[in-house]
Write a protein that holds these residues in place. Structure first.
Motif, PDB file in Angstrom:
ATOM      1  N   LEU A 288       0.787  -1.178  -0.056  1.00  0.00           N
ATOM      2  CA  LEU A 288       0.062  -0.078   0.008  1.00  0.00           C
ATOM      3  C   LEU A 288       0.797   1.140  -0.128  1.00  0.00           C
ATOM      4  N   VAL A 289       1.722   1.367   1.030  1.00  0.00           N
ATOM      5  CA  VAL A 289       2.628   2.324   0.880  1.00  0.00           C
ATOM      6  C   VAL A 289       3.378   2.669  -0.301  1.00  0.00           C
ATOM      7  N   ARG A 290       3.975   1.540  -0.741  1.00  0.00           N
ATOM      8  CA  ARG A 290       4.653   1.645  -2.058  1.00  0.00           C
ATOM      9  C   ARG A 290       3.833   2.103  -3.475  1.00  0.00           C
ATOM     10  N   GLU A 291       2.518   1.719  -3.365  1.00  0.00           N
ATOM     11  CA  GLU A 291       1.650   2.090  -4.196  1.00  0.00           C
ATOM     12  C   GLU A 291       1.338   3.679  -4.194  1.00  0.00           C
ATOM     13  N   CYS A 292       1.236   4.164  -2.875  1.00  0.00           N
ATOM     14  CA  CYS A 292       0.953   5.657  -2.605  1.00  0.00           C
ATOM     15  C   CYS A 292       2.249   6.605  -2.943  1.00  0.00           C
ATOM     16  N   TYR A 293       3.467   5.957  -2.693  1.00  0.00           N
ATOM     17  CA  TYR A 293       4.614   7.037  -2.676  1.00  0.00           C
ATOM     18  C   TYR A 293       5.324   6.637  -3.940  1.00  0.00           C
ATOM     19  N   ASP A 294       5.843   7.334  -4.506  1.00  0.00           N
ATOM     20  CA  ASP A 294       6.840   7.075  -5.973  1.00  0.00           C
ATOM     21  C   ASP A 294       8.052   6.556  -5.382  1.00  0.00           C
ATOM     22  N   GLU A 295       9.044   6.385  -6.296  1.00  0.00           N
ATOM     23  CA  GLU A 295      10.254   5.710  -6.066  1.00  0.00           C
ATOM     24  C   GLU A 295      11.345   6.634  -5.421  1.00  0.00           C
ATOM     25  N   ASP A 296      11.040   7.999  -5.298  1.00  0.00           N
ATOM     26  CA  ASP A 296      11.991   9.055  -4.604  1.00  0.00           C
ATOM     27  C   ASP A 296      11.284   9.004  -3.221  1.00  0.00           C
ATOM     28  N   GLY A 297      10.106   8.484  -2.843  1.00  0.00           N
ATOM     29  CA  GLY A 297       9.510   8.641  -1.668  1.00  0.00           C
ATOM     30  C   GLY A 297       8.378   9.784  -1.459  1.00  0.00           C
ATOM     31  N   TYR A 298       7.942  10.184  -2.459  1.00  0.00           N
ATOM     32  CA  TYR A 298       7.172  11.530  -2.534  1.00  0.00           C
ATOM     33  C   TYR A 298       5.486  11.075  -2.753  1.00  0.00           C
ATOM     34  N   LEU A 299       4.852  11.740  -2.159  1.00  0.00           N
ATOM     35  CA  LEU A 299       3.399  11.252  -2.025  1.00  0.00           C
ATOM     36  C   LEU A 299       2.906  11.499  -3.541  1.00  0.00           C
ATOM     37  N   LYS A 300       2.198  10.498  -4.150  1.00  0.00           N
ATOM     38  CA  LYS A 300       1.668  10.722  -5.478  1.00  0.00           C
ATOM     39  C   LYS A 300       0.252  11.439  -5.571  1.00  0.00           C
ATOM     40  N   ASP A 301       0.215  12.313  -6.704  1.00  0.00           N
ATOM     41  CA  ASP A 301      -1.045  12.987  -6.668  1.00  0.00           C
ATOM     42  C   ASP A 301      -2.387  12.177  -6.982  1.00  0.00           C
ATOM     43  N   THR A 302      -2.299  10.740  -7.399  1.00  0.00           N
ATOM     44  CA  THR A 302      -2.971  10.284  -7.342  1.00  0.00           C
ATOM     45  C   THR A 302      -3.903   9.357  -6.397  1.00  0.00           C
ATOM     46  N   VAL A 303      -3.352   9.570  -5.077  1.00  0.00           N
ATOM     47  CA  VAL A 303      -3.894   8.891  -4.116  1.00  0.00           C
ATOM     48  C   VAL A 303      -5.325   9.266  -3.594  1.00  0.00           C
ATOM     49  N   SER A 304      -5.849   8.128  -3.473  1.00  0.00           N
ATOM     50  CA  SER A 304      -7.351   8.437  -3.337  1.00  0.00           C
ATOM     51  C   SER A 304      -7.709   8.820  -1.915  1.00  0.00           C
ATOM     52  N   GLU A 305      -8.895   9.336  -1.690  1.00  0.00           N
ATOM     53  CA  GLU A 305      -9.226   9.468  -0.209  1.00  0.00           C
ATOM     54  C   GLU A 305      -9.112   8.101   0.684  1.00  0.00           C
ATOM     55  N   LYS A 306      -9.561   7.094   0.239  1.00  0.00           N
ATOM     56  CA  LYS A 306      -9.753   5.938   0.834  1.00  0.00           C
ATOM     57  C   LYS A 306      -8.294   5.403   1.206  1.00  0.00           C
ATOM     58  N   GLN A 307      -7.347   5.772   0.436  1.00  0.00           N
ATOM     59  CA  GLN A 307      -5.894   5.453   0.581  1.00  0.00           C
ATOM     60  C   GLN A 307      -5.460   6.397   1.664  1.00  0.00           C
ATOM     61  N   LYS A 308      -5.939   7.418   1.510  1.00  0.00           N
ATOM     62  CA  LYS A 308      -5.207   8.545   2.431  1.00  0.00           C
ATOM     63  C   LYS A 308      -5.559   8.241   3.991  1.00  0.00           C
ATOM     64  N   HIS A 309      -6.909   7.705   3.902  1.00  0.00           N
ATOM     65  CA  HIS A 309      -7.539   7.304   5.267  1.00  0.00           C
ATOM     66  C   HIS A 309      -6.669   6.110   5.916  1.00  0.00           C
ATOM     67  N   VAL A 310      -6.486   5.206   4.937  1.00  0.00           N
ATOM     68  CA  VAL A 310      -5.549   3.658   5.300  1.00  0.00           C
ATOM     69  C   VAL A 310      -4.146   4.229   5.748  1.00  0.00           C
ATOM     70  N   LEU A 311      -3.651   5.128   5.031  1.00  0.00           N
ATOM     71  CA  LEU A 311      -2.508   5.626   5.223  1.00  0.00           C
ATOM     72  C   LEU A 311      -2.163   6.109   6.723  1.00  0.00           C
ATOM     73  N   ARG A 312      -3.225   6.942   6.897  1.00  0.00           N
ATOM     74  CA  ARG A 312      -3.173   7.752   8.362  1.00  0.00           C
ATOM     75  C   ARG A 312      -3.143   6.545   9.631  1.00  0.00           C
ATOM     76  N   LEU A 313      -3.836   5.626   9.377  1.00  0.00           N
ATOM     77  CA  LEU A 313      -4.048   4.459  10.298  1.00  0.00           C
ATOM     78  C   LEU A 313      -2.688   3.641  10.301  1.00  0.00           C
TER      79      LEU A 313
END
Length: 333
Positions: A288-313
């Motif tokens: 999940l984290v790899r899907e939401c952050y690019d190879e340089d470790g930056y948060l992707k613009d395409t992250v959904s609200e559901k993914q953001k909610h799970v990332l916070r947890l």
């Protein structure tokens, strides 16, 4: 006592219905943390009130309980007007049970709270429509009646304020709003969050005792769902609040928060950059984290609200595990 507002906001290429209110309860005493904006047991509409809390709360609680027991009113098959008619009939029945009140004051007591009700009516017209009503007690019919406020097909913008007539807070809000529209050349144009700017200014105005506390904000979307928001109060550097209650950064609800200075969403609770993304740090959530952050470790613009909610947890869990590990590694004295 209160001041609440509803308006249709232009959001990029679509629209959304925004409800907001302050959090102050008064009546011989003053609370700044009262819930005044309510979600019904169906997800396409909202309700808020102005007036006496001791009158509004019993009506709202009875209404919520009754709809919970009515499968038809909960279903999307029931129109907003059918829900509204139910509210009107139930509120009328309830206020007629008020006793031990001087007969000369009975109508004043029955009508000491009024409401804004609205939502997305997918059955209205060919494409659906946002609709808002004012629900209030009428002495002539001895019951609650309602007026639709969104029935002008020629209006380019819709907004309304509802407050206590006896303290003219509604009049004050409308005058401030007209001045804002004039100053920003917004007459006849689509609205963004201008009504919330007025609500914020009045809530922070120490000369108006009856309107106070952090704002409560919710939206109705055309997808037949609602979303409640938190707000940092009294500014973007303030305390996270939700439904009038103050939280800290650790225990605040996992919802989206507004910056009250700009009424933009604050996304600062997710790190824009991660130093490392490895399976040791995220043993159960690495993919999940790899899907939401690019190879340089930056948060992707395409992250959904559901993914953001799970990332916070996920990040809270990681922080807790690292804290426990650090405590165990400290030498015993």
């Amino acid at each position: 006592m209160t001041l609440c507002t509803a308006h249709i906001r232009q959001a990029n290429d679509t629209e959304e219905l925004v409800f907001a209110t302050d959090s102050c309860l008064t009546g011989g005493e003053k609370w700044k943390h009262g819930i005044k904006l309510f979600e019904l047991p169906r997800k396409d509409c909202l309700l808020c009130f102005a007036g006496a809390t001791f009158r509004a709360y019993p009506l709202v609680l009875n209404m919520v309980s009754s709809i919970h027991l009515d499968n038809y009113l909960q279903s999307p098959s029931a129109t907003l007007e059918e829900v509204l008619e139910f509210l009107s009939e139930q509120f009328t029945t309830l206020v007629k049970t008020i006793t031990e009140v001087d007969k000369s004051r009975i109508h004043q007591e029955r009508g000491s709270a009024q409401f804004l009700f609205g939502g997305w009516d997918w059955q209205q017209g060919s494409n659906g429509a946002f609709r808002v009503w004012k629900l209030y007690y009428n002495q002539d019919v001895e019951g609650f009646v309602f007026d639709e406020l969104t029935n002008d097909s020629n209006q380019t913008m819709f907004y309304t304020f509802l407050g206590n007539a006896d303290i003219d807070v509604e009049k004050e809000a409308k005058e401030r709003f007209k001045k804002l529209l004039s100053d920003e050349d917004k007459f006849g144009k689509k609205l963004d969050m201008e009504p919330l700017n007025i609500l914020r200014s009045i809530s922070l105005d120490k000369a108006i005792r009856e309107v106070d506390g952090s704002l409560q904000i919710a939206k109705v979307y055309k997808s037949n769902r609602t979303e409640f928001f938190g707000v940092y109060w009294e500014s973007s550097k303030g305390i996270p609040c939700f439904q009038g209650r103050e939280y800290n950064e650790i225990n605040k609800p996992l919802i989206r928060y507004f910056n009250p200075d700009t009424f933009e969403i604050i996304e600062s609770d997710l790190p824009e950059h991660l130093q490392t993304v490895d399976e040791e740090t995220y043993p159960d959530d690495y993919e999940l984290v790899r899907e939401c952050y690019d190879e340089d470790g930056y948060l992707k613009d395409t992250v959904s609200e559901k993914q953001k909610h799970v990332l916070r947890l996920v990040f809270k869990d990681v922080a807790y595990r690292q804290f426990i590990s650090s405590q165990k590694s400290e030498p015993q004295i």
